[in-house]
Design a protein around this motif. Structure first.
Motif, PDB file in Angstrom:
ATOM      1  N   PHE A 540      96.839  63.080  82.824  1.00  0.00           N
ATOM      2  CA  PHE A 540      95.969  62.065  82.228  1.00  0.00           C
ATOM      3  C   PHE A 540      96.804  60.981  81.547  1.00  0.00           C
ATOM      4  O   PHE A 540      97.746  61.283  80.808  1.00  0.00           O
ATOM      5  N   PHE A 541      96.442  59.703  81.802  1.00  0.00           N
ATOM      6  CA  PHE A 541      97.130  58.559  81.200  1.00  0.00           C
ATOM      7  C   PHE A 541      96.127  57.769  80.354  1.00  0.00           C
ATOM      8  O   PHE A 541      95.052  57.408  80.844  1.00  0.00           O
ATOM      9  N   SER A 542      96.471  57.496  79.125  1.00  0.00           N
ATOM     10  CA  SER A 542      95.593  56.715  78.242  1.00  0.00           C
ATOM     11  C   SER A 542      95.605  55.247  78.669  1.00  0.00           C
ATOM     12  O   SER A 542      96.337  54.846  79.575  1.00  0.00           O
ATOM     13  N   PHE A 543      94.812  54.440  77.984  1.00  0.00           N
ATOM     14  CA  PHE A 543      94.695  53.032  78.328  1.00  0.00           C
ATOM     15  C   PHE A 543      96.043  52.319  78.187  1.00  0.00           C
ATOM     16  O   PHE A 543      96.919  52.745  77.429  1.00  0.00           O
ATOM     17  N   VAL A 544      96.169  51.209  78.912  1.00  0.00           N
ATOM     18  CA  VAL A 544      97.383  50.391  78.815  1.00  0.00           C
ATOM     19  C   VAL A 544      97.532  49.874  77.384  1.00  0.00           C
ATOM     20  O   VAL A 544      96.580  49.368  76.785  1.00  0.00           O
TER      21      VAL A 544
END
Length: 605
Positions: A540-544
Motif C-alpha cells: 500500500f502506498f499513501s497519497f503523493v
C-alpha cells in the motif's frame, strides 16, 4: 407624528434653493488628490474633487450631487465643477494630468452641450491631452451605444477616458469592455488590507491581465498603508492614490509626498548586460531647455531618422522629451508656427517621458511601456545612469532583444512547467551567492510519485507536476524568490523572503489538498493506492506528498552553486525518510524538522 411630514416640502425647497444659490454664485471648491507613480516616485496626475460651501449641508459631495440629480441640475453642477477644477489646476500649474469626474448618464442628457469642456480647456491654457474624463457610475447605464458615441466624441477632442471604481458598479465590466478606457481605477475595497488577502491579490492579477489585453492602465485607489503600497508595487501596479500619500487639498504641494521615498522597489533578477537597458543605448544629441522650437525643427529636418530629442539641463538631468510627430502636428495647426516657433521647446516637450536607468532589466522597462497611455506607447525613452542622461532607447529595439531573450529562455526552460531549468538555476544561485544575499535553497521531491504515474498514467502525472509548479508560483515571493524545475519530480526554490518557512508550509498544505483531486473515489476512500513496488512486491502506498530539504546557505566567500547542490541533495534523503510530506531545515551543523511538527499560519491558507 405628522409634523416631520409637514416640514419635508419646506426642507426640500430650502435644499433646492441652496443648490441654485451655489450654482449662481459659483460657490464650489475644487480639491486635488495626487495620482502618484510608484516607480518614478513622482506625481502622475491629480483627481479633482468638488466640495460645496463649508457652512452648507451640501458641502459633502454625495449630498451635493444627490441633490443635483434629484432636482435635475446635475448637468449644470458638473459643468461648473469642471470650470472651477480646470481654472484652479491651471492657476496652480500642477504637474501631470487632470482627472475630472463625470457621470455617464449626464453625457447622454438632452441639455448636455458637447464642446463646452474643450472650450474650458483651451481657455485655461491647457492641452486636451492633459485631461482625463473619469466616469463615475452612480446610476446603471443602459444605452451603451449612445454612451460609446459620447465617449468617442471626447476622444476625438483629444481627451482620455478613465473608468472609476471598477468592481463597485452596476455595469463596470461591460463599460470596460465596451468603451476600452485608457485608465481603469480599482475600487478601494480591493486595496484595503490586500497584503493579507490572497483573493484580492488574485483579483488584481486578473484585472492587470485584462488591462493589458485591452490597452488600459490600472490605477489603485484607497491606498492607506505602507504594506498596501508595497503589495501593489509587487503585483505590478504603478499608479496609485490614497490617504497614504495625501488627502485632497485645495492647494497641494508640488513636491512628491514623503511616503514615496519609503518604497522598496522589487529587486530584479540578476541579468548580464544583454538583459539591461544599456544594451538599447543609442547616442542621441540632447538640447537645452531654452532651445527654441525653430532650432529643434531644423535639427529634425537635418536627420530624418531622428524621432525624438531629449531635453537636458546643464547638469545632464533629463527633464523632457521633444517628439517629432507631436511637434510637427502642433505646428501644422492653424497659426501653429506663429504661436510656437520662437518659444522654448519646454512648451511642447513631453514632460513625463519614461526614464530608465542603464542597469534596469528589460522586462521591467517593457512592463512600464505597456502601462503608458496609448498616445505615448511607441515613444522613445531616455536612458540615464544615476539620473544623468546617457542616450535614447527605442521600443523596436526593446521588442527585438526581449524576443531573442525569450527564445533563449525557452530553450533553457523545462518544457512541461515552463519553469527555468538547470542553467538558469545555477546562474541565479551563483549570482545571489556572489552578492552574499541571505538565502535558503529548497530542494523539493515528490514522494510516491512513480507509483502514481504508473497507476494513473503519464498524462495525469504531468498534470500533477504542473500543479506543484503553479502552487509554488502562487505562494513564493515573485521577486525575492526563484523557482526552478530540475526535471522529473524534482524542483528547486531559492528563497530570500524572510517568511519563506510560512510560504513553504502553505505549499505543502495546498498541494496536499489539491493532489487528492487526481485520485479516484475508491483510492481517496482507501487513503492511497495498492500497487507493486520496484521489487515487484504488492503493498500500500499513501497519497503523493512533498519532501522539502531546506539549506540555509552560508555567507562565506567562495561558496558555489555546485557545493550547495551536493549538500542539499544529502539533506533531501533525510527528509524523504520521514512519513508523508515534510520540511527539514539545516542551519550549519544543526538540522530541524519544521513539518510535520508545525502547522501552517492562517494568513496563508
Amino acid at each position: 407624528m405628522d409634523e416631520p411630514l409637514l416640514t419635508r416640502p419646506d426642507a426640500t425647497s430650502r435644499q433646492q434653493g441652496a443648490l441654485q444659490d451655489i450654482l449662481q454664485q459659483g460657490r464650489l471648491l475644487p480639491l486635488f488628490q495626487p495620482v502618484v507613480s510608484l516607480r518614478e516616485k513622482c506625481f502622475y496626475g491629480w483627481e479633482a474633487l468638488i466640495r460645496g460651501p463649508m457652512e452648507s449641508y451640501l458641502h459633502h459631495p454625495l449630498e451635493l450631487f444627490r441633490c443635483a440629480r434629484q432636482e435635475g441640475l446635475l448637468v449644470a453642477l458638473e459643468q461648473l465643477s469642471r470650470e472651477k477644477s480646470l481654472a484652479a489646476f491651471a492657476r496652480q500649474q500642477l504637474p501631470g494630468k487632470l482627472f475630472i469626474n463625470a457621470s455617464p448618464d449626464v453625457l447622454t442628457e438632452p441639455d448636455h452641450e458637447p464642446g463646452q469642456t474643450l472650450e474650458l480647456v483651451q481657455a485655461s491654457g491647457l492641452e486636451p491631452g492633459q485631461l482625463v474624463i473619469e466616469l463615475t457610475e452612480q446610476q446603471p447605464v443602459h444605452d451603451f451605444e449612445l454612451m460609446r458615441r459620447a465617449i468617442n466624441h471626447y476622444r476625438e477632442m483629444g481627451f482620455q477616458i478613465a473608468l472609476d471604481d471598477l468592481g463597485n458598479g452596476y455595469s463596470g465590466l461591460r463599460l470596460w469592455s465596451e468603451l476600452r478606457p485608457d485608465y481603469v481605477k480599482i475600487d478601494r475595497h480591493f486595496v484595503h488590507q490586500i497584503s493579507h488577502d490572497r483573493v484580492k491579490q488574485d483579483f488584481l492579477r486578473f484585472v492587470l491581465d485584462m488591462a493589458r489585453s485591452v490597452g488600459s492602465t490600472v490605477i489603485a485607489e484607497g491606498v492607506e498603508t505602507q504594506a498596501e503600497m508595497q503589495m501593489l508595487l509587487d503585483l505590478g501596479i504603478n499608479l496609485v492614490q490614497g490617504y497614504h500619500f495625501s488627502r485632497p487639498q485645495s492647494h497641494p504641494a508640488h513636491q512628491p509626498p514623503p511616503a514615496l521615498l519609503d518604497i522598496s522597489p522589487p529587486e530584479p533578477l540578476d541579468n548580464n548586460e544583454a538583459d539591461l537597458a544599456t544594451s538599447l543605448l543609442r547616442k542621441v544629441r540632447s538640447i537645452s531647455p531654452d532651445t527654441s522650437v525653430a532650432e529643434a525643427v531644423e535639427i529634425f529636418r537635418q536627420d530624418e531618422e531622428l524621432f525624438s530629442l531629449p531635453v537636458v539641463t546643464a547638469n545632464d538631468l533629463p527633464i523632457g522629451l521633444l517628439l517629432r510627430n507631436q511637434l510637427m502636428s502642433t505646428l501644422l495647426r492653424p497659426f501653429g508656427q506663429e504661436l510656437y516657433y520662437r518659444k522654448a521647446v519646454t512648451c511642447l516637450m513631453h514632460e513625463q517621458p519614461l526614464i530608465a536607468e542603464a542597469d534596469q532589466p528589460l522586462e521591467a522597462i517593457s512592463q512600464r511601456i505597456t502601462e503608458r497611455s496609448r498616445e505615448h506607447l511607441d515613444d522613445d525613452f531616455i536612458i540615464a545612469r544615476q539620473g544623468r542622461y546617457q542616450g535614447i532607447g527605442q521600443v523596436v529595439d526593446l521588442l527585438r532583444i526581449i524576443t531573442e531573450l525569450k527564445v533563449r529562455s525557452a530553450r533553457q526552460a523545462n518544457p512541461l512547467t515552463l519553469l527555468p531549468g538547470n542553467g538558469p538555476i545555477q546562474d541565479t544561485l551563483n549570482a545571489w551567492l556572489k552578492r552574499q544575499d541571505p538565502l535558503v535553497v529548497c530542494y523539493l521531491d515528490l514522494d510516491n510519485f512513480k507509483v502514481f504515474n504508473d497507476t494513473y498514467g503519464y498524462v495525469l502525472g504531468d498534470e500533477l507536476l504542473k500543479r506543484l509548479g503553479t502552487i509554488l508560483q502562487q505562494y513564493l515571493h515573485p521577486h525575492d524568490d526563484f523557482i526552478g524545475h530540475i526535471g522529473g519530480d524534482d524542483f528547486v526554490a531559492i528563497c530570500r523572503s524572510k517568511d519563506w518557512q510560512e510560504r513553504m508550509l502553505c505549499v505543502l498544505h495546498d498541494f496536499s489538498r489539491h493532489s487528492l483531486e487526481f485520485y479516484s473515489e475508491a483510492d481517496r476512500a482507501a487513503g492511497g493506492i495498492h500497487a507493486r513496488d520496484r521489487f515487484g512486491v504488492e503493498r500500500f502506498f499513501s497519497f503523493v506528498g512533498v519532501s522539502i530539504a531546506a539549506l540555509q546557505a552560508p555567507t562565506d566567500a567562495g561558496i558555489t552553486a555546485h557545493m550547495l547542490a551536493a549538500e542539499v541533495s544529502h539533506l533531501k534523503h533525510f527528509a524523504k525518510q520521514l512519513e508523508g510530506s515534510s520540511l527539514v531545515l539545516q542551519q550549519g551543523a544543526q538540522q530541524r524538522v519544521l513539518w510535520p511538527s508545525e502547522s501552517a499560519p492562517q494568513d496563508y491558507q
